[in-house]
Motif scaffolding. Structure first.
Motif: not given
Length: 121
Positions: A26-30, A35-38
């Protein structure tokens, strides 16, 4: 053109955007995105990708401007434009590979020899 984008009628999609190839966890864990970009990528990424690659025609002024940014006509000004360019830069740029081992070995006398000249047997 105005950089303010009304997301109520622009970049609509009926599904969320996930990039399992580049971000299997997931992008959020990268750690690559805020947070807003995800949230922007997951909510509008399908539409952004389709507009950027030309499989979807831009319908609103914001989408037309976004296509111009993707084509290099305009500079990215809005958060959504900057986020998409950041995503493109991350997935299209090869990741750096770092190693503790170099290609040269230093001999006892301080001279370095190319790795292919070394007898490893």
């Amino acid at each position: 053109m105005n950089a303010a984008i009304n997301l109520n009628d622009s970049f609509l999609s009926n599904r969320r955007f996930y990039d399992d190839k580049n971000y299997p966890r997931g992008m959020s864990r990268s750690g690559d995105y805020s947070i807003s970009e995800v949230q922007i990528l997951e909510t509008h990424g399908v539409a952004l990708q389709e507009i950027a690659n030309g499989t979807r025609e831009p319908q609103t002024e914001a989408e037309i401007r976004f296509k111009g940014v993707c084509d290099g006509i305009y500079q990215a000004e809005s958060k959504i434009e900057k986020t998409w360019l950041k995503y493109q830069n991350k997935v299209l740029t090869p990741r750096q590979f770092h190693t503790l081992f170099g290609s040269r070995k230093v001999d006892d006398d301080g001279d370095s020899a190319p790795a292919e000249d070394l007898d490893l047997d």
